[in-house]
Design a protein around this motif. Sequence first.
Motif, PDB file in Angstrom:
ATOM      1  N   GLY A 160       0.798  -1.224   0.000  1.00 28.48           N
ATOM      2  CA  GLY A 160       0.000   0.000   0.000  1.00 28.48           C
ATOM      3  C   GLY A 160       0.826   1.267   0.000  1.00 28.48           C
ATOM      4  N   GLY A 161       0.212   2.339  -0.485  1.00 29.23           N
ATOM      5  CA  GLY A 161       0.930   3.601  -0.593  1.00 29.23           C
ATOM      6  C   GLY A 161       1.313   4.210   0.732  1.00 29.23           C
ATOM      7  N   ALA A 162       0.441   4.118   1.735  1.00 28.13           N
ATOM      8  CA  ALA A 162       0.740   4.727   3.030  1.00 28.13           C
ATOM      9  C   ALA A 162       1.984   4.114   3.662  1.00 28.13           C
ATOM     10  CB  ALA A 162      -0.460   4.579   3.962  1.00 28.13           C
ATOM     11  N   ALA A 163       2.194   2.822   3.453  1.00 29.54           N
ATOM     12  CA  ALA A 163       3.332   2.128   4.054  1.00 29.54           C
ATOM     13  C   ALA A 163       4.671   2.604   3.501  1.00 29.54           C
ATOM     14  CB  ALA A 163       3.192   0.618   3.832  1.00 29.54           C
ATOM     15  N   LEU A 164       4.657   3.273   2.360  1.00 28.29           N
ATOM     16  CA  LEU A 164       5.908   3.753   1.773  1.00 28.29           C
ATOM     17  C   LEU A 164       6.596   4.783   2.663  1.00 28.29           C
ATOM     18  CD1 LEU A 164       4.788   4.211  -1.944  1.00 28.29           C
ATOM     19  CD2 LEU A 164       6.140   2.332  -0.989  1.00 28.29           C
ATOM     20  N   SER A 165       5.862   5.370   3.581  1.00 30.77           N
ATOM     21  CA  SER A 165       6.456   6.355   4.497  1.00 30.77           C
ATOM     22  C   SER A 165       7.465   5.709   5.430  1.00 30.77           C
ATOM     23  CB  SER A 165       5.369   7.043   5.322  1.00 30.77           C
ATOM     24  OG  SER A 165       4.679   6.099   6.125  1.00 30.77           O
ATOM     25  N   ARG A 166       7.433   4.367   5.530  1.00 28.87           N
ATOM     26  CA  ARG A 166       8.353   3.650   6.427  1.00 28.87           C
ATOM     27  C   ARG A 166       9.543   3.032   5.689  1.00 28.87           C
ATOM     28  NH1 ARG A 166       3.375   1.602   7.898  1.00 28.87           N
ATOM     29  NH2 ARG A 166       3.922  -0.525   7.266  1.00 28.87           N
ATOM     30  N   VAL A 167       9.609   3.190   4.370  1.00 29.36           N
ATOM     31  CA  VAL A 167      10.693   2.570   3.609  1.00 29.36           C
ATOM     32  C   VAL A 167      12.018   3.256   3.904  1.00 29.36           C
ATOM     33  CG1 VAL A 167      11.582   2.076   1.311  1.00 29.36           C
ATOM     34  CG2 VAL A 167       9.143   1.863   1.760  1.00 29.36           C
ATOM     35  N   ALA A 168      13.028   2.436   4.242  1.00 27.55           N
ATOM     36  CA  ALA A 168      14.371   2.956   4.496  1.00 27.55           C
ATOM     37  C   ALA A 168      15.380   2.426   3.490  1.00 27.55           C
ATOM     38  CB  ALA A 168      14.825   2.590   5.911  1.00 27.55           C
ATOM     39  N   ALA A 169      15.051   1.292   2.838  1.00 26.51           N
ATOM     40  CA  ALA A 169      15.993   0.702   1.880  1.00 26.51           C
ATOM     41  C   ALA A 169      15.234  -0.132   0.860  1.00 26.51           C
ATOM     42  CB  ALA A 169      17.017  -0.169   2.607  1.00 26.51           C
ATOM     43  N   LEU A 170      15.809  -0.228  -0.332  1.00 22.46           N
ATOM     44  CA  LEU A 170      15.256  -1.058  -1.407  1.00 22.46           C
ATOM     45  C   LEU A 170      16.299  -2.091  -1.794  1.00 22.46           C
ATOM     46  CD1 LEU A 170      13.199  -1.729  -3.656  1.00 22.46           C
ATOM     47  CD2 LEU A 170      14.293   0.049  -5.054  1.00 22.46           C
ATOM     48  N   ASP A 171      15.966  -3.358  -1.602  1.00 23.07           N
ATOM     49  CA  ASP A 171      16.873  -4.469  -1.932  1.00 23.07           C
ATOM     50  C   ASP A 171      16.423  -5.068  -3.266  1.00 23.07           C
ATOM     51  OD1 ASP A 171      18.408  -6.730  -2.133  1.00 23.07           O
ATOM     52  OD2 ASP A 171      17.655  -7.682  -0.306  1.00 23.07           O
ATOM     53  N   VAL A 172      17.263  -4.931  -4.288  1.00 21.23           N
ATOM     54  CA  VAL A 172      16.897  -5.425  -5.625  1.00 21.23           C
ATOM     55  C   VAL A 172      17.722  -6.646  -6.020  1.00 21.23           C
ATOM     56  CG1 VAL A 172      16.100  -3.174  -6.414  1.00 21.23           C
ATOM     57  CG2 VAL A 172      18.501  -3.821  -6.760  1.00 21.23           C
ATOM     58  N   LEU A 218       4.940   8.962  -1.165  1.00 24.58           N
ATOM     59  CA  LEU A 218       5.568   8.852  -2.484  1.00 24.58           C
ATOM     60  C   LEU A 218       6.874   9.648  -2.539  1.00 24.58           C
ATOM     61  CD1 LEU A 218       2.406   9.136  -4.775  1.00 24.58           C
ATOM     62  CD2 LEU A 218       3.803   7.090  -4.398  1.00 24.58           C
ATOM     63  N   ARG A 219       6.912  10.787  -1.853  1.00 24.47           N
ATOM     64  CA  ARG A 219       8.161  11.560  -1.774  1.00 24.47           C
ATOM     65  C   ARG A 219       9.246  10.742  -1.080  1.00 24.47           C
ATOM     66  NH1 ARG A 219       7.639  17.257  -2.598  1.00 24.47           N
ATOM     67  NH2 ARG A 219       5.458  17.819  -3.016  1.00 24.47           N
ATOM     68  N   ARG A 220       8.861  10.098   0.005  1.00 25.81           N
ATOM     69  CA  ARG A 220       9.800   9.250   0.737  1.00 25.81           C
ATOM     70  C   ARG A 220      10.301   8.104  -0.145  1.00 25.81           C
ATOM     71  NH1 ARG A 220      13.085   8.648   5.313  1.00 25.81           N
ATOM     72  NH2 ARG A 220      13.191   6.434   5.852  1.00 25.81           N
ATOM     73  N   TRP A 221       9.382   7.475  -0.846  1.00 27.56           N
ATOM     74  CA  TRP A 221       9.710   6.360  -1.722  1.00 27.56           C
ATOM     75  C   TRP A 221      10.681   6.801  -2.816  1.00 27.56           C
ATOM     76  CZ3 TRP A 221      10.711   1.760  -2.956  1.00 27.56           C
ATOM     77  CH2 TRP A 221      10.379   1.150  -4.178  1.00 27.56           C
ATOM     78  N   ALA A 222      10.444   7.961  -3.379  1.00 23.73           N
ATOM     79  CA  ALA A 222      11.327   8.466  -4.435  1.00 23.73           C
ATOM     80  C   ALA A 222      12.727   8.752  -3.909  1.00 23.73           C
ATOM     81  CB  ALA A 222      10.731   9.725  -5.060  1.00 23.73           C
ATOM     82  N   SER A 223      12.819   9.208  -2.685  1.00 27.02           N
ATOM     83  CA  SER A 223      14.144   9.500  -2.113  1.00 27.02           C
ATOM     84  C   SER A 223      14.970   8.235  -1.952  1.00 27.02           C
ATOM     85  CB  SER A 223      13.987  10.195  -0.754  1.00 27.02           C
ATOM     86  OG  SER A 223      13.535   9.284   0.251  1.00 27.02           O
ATOM     87  N   ILE A 224      14.289   7.097  -1.886  1.00 32.10           N
ATOM     88  CA  ILE A 224      14.979   5.808  -1.732  1.00 32.10           C
ATOM     89  C   ILE A 224      15.247   5.157  -3.084  1.00 32.10           C
ATOM     90  CG2 ILE A 224      14.810   3.478  -0.755  1.00 32.10           C
ATOM     91  CD1 ILE A 224      15.123   5.668   1.356  1.00 32.10           C
ATOM     92  N   ALA A 225      14.263   5.182  -3.976  1.00 31.06           N
ATOM     93  CA  ALA A 225      14.353   4.404  -5.216  1.00 31.06           C
ATOM     94  C   ALA A 225      14.936   5.172  -6.401  1.00 31.06           C
ATOM     95  CB  ALA A 225      12.966   3.867  -5.588  1.00 31.06           C
ATOM     96  N   GLY A 226      15.054   6.498  -6.278  1.00 32.58           N
ATOM     97  CA  GLY A 226      15.626   7.265  -7.394  1.00 32.58           C
ATOM     98  C   GLY A 226      14.915   8.574  -7.602  1.00 32.58           C
ATOM     99  N   PRO A 227      15.339   9.629  -6.899  1.00 37.89           N
ATOM    100  CA  PRO A 227      14.629  10.905  -6.988  1.00 37.89           C
ATOM    101  C   PRO A 227      14.646  11.538  -8.370  1.00 37.89           C
ATOM    102  CG  PRO A 227      16.701  11.132  -5.762  1.00 37.89           C
ATOM    103  CD  PRO A 227      16.459   9.680  -5.936  1.00 37.89           C
TER     104      PRO A 227
END
Length: 362
Positions: A160-172, A218-227
């Motif tokens: 869900g979109g709201a949970a993206l506020s807690r993302v600290a890292a993206l493991d690919v 979404l701003r938080r998510w972008a800062s992690i995955a590629g602004p």
Amino acid sequence: MKVLVAPDKFKGSLTAAEVASAVAAGLADVHPAAAVRTLPVADGGEGTLDAAVAAGFRRVEVPARGPTGEWLTASYAVRGDTAIVELAEASGLHRLPGPPEPLTATSAGAGDVIAAARRAGARRIVLGVGGSACTDGGAGMLTALGARLLDDAGREVSFGGAALSRVAALDVTGLSEVDIELASDVNNPLYGPSGAAAVYGPQKGAAPDDVEILDAALRRWASIAGPEFASRPGAGAAGGVGYAAMAVLGARLRPGIELLLDLLGFEEALAGVTLVITGEGSLDRQTLAGKAPAGVARAAAANGIPCVAVSGRCELSAAELASAGIGAAYALTDLEPDPTRCMAEAAPLLRRLTHRIAPPNN
């Protein structure tokens, strides 16, 4: 007389194939000797899969998660090593089992379908992004393809979109490689006043407070995955699926109708044609912004072939239609002013309406 009938759907009443069939029947009424070919089209949104199947792609059913995580049966279309995936098949608003879930709806199902197509041998994935129920920045899709979204404690973040506020890292490290082309007519960025949450969130059930939560996430998510990808045109498509596809999967974005016309063999279908008939439920300013009829008319004009359009209603002036390459428009409301009857009796009305396009020879 050789006519190519290439309409989009009349949303809520007729599929693109049904529109094409009704127009072809109307042409046969007044010109039984005319050569008529039907080629239903789409612009990447709902109806894309049906248009592909009508053009000769094979439908394949697979299990996938719906917007709220429940498993359902979805489909993709395949021909050779190319698969067409319609995001709304698994992740669309019509797949919600109940009320909208703007904060928790996921795009995981779209990832499930892509993964299934790849396992079956598809090497090129065309992803039509429209009609989504989610605003999750495409995170669910990435998770279904093997990525992991982690919080500060290294735990996986929920859907869900709201949970993206807690993302600290993206493991690919476990992410599947996939060659994706995005078919979309959406130019919105990921976040901000014209972003995915602000513009499309309310259509998915988001209240004003929800929009603020989603936009910040979404701003938080972008800062992690590629602004650097967040402001790209199309990043906000399908609640941010466009962003994830471009930023993480390296997807290429093309106008939906342009890409679909290539796949459907539109250019080849124009050979010897003297008239093209296109259309959609409502000819309006969105049509001018790159919807299917404008794309069809543009391609016809490039080949020196006149194009007219049919619709449920037409809100465009003759000058606006001409600017899109459409010589004339014929609307069901020209025959029946009651919109309810137009919806309920669209096919027979459309057949009658077509008589006005091709009056009988004297």
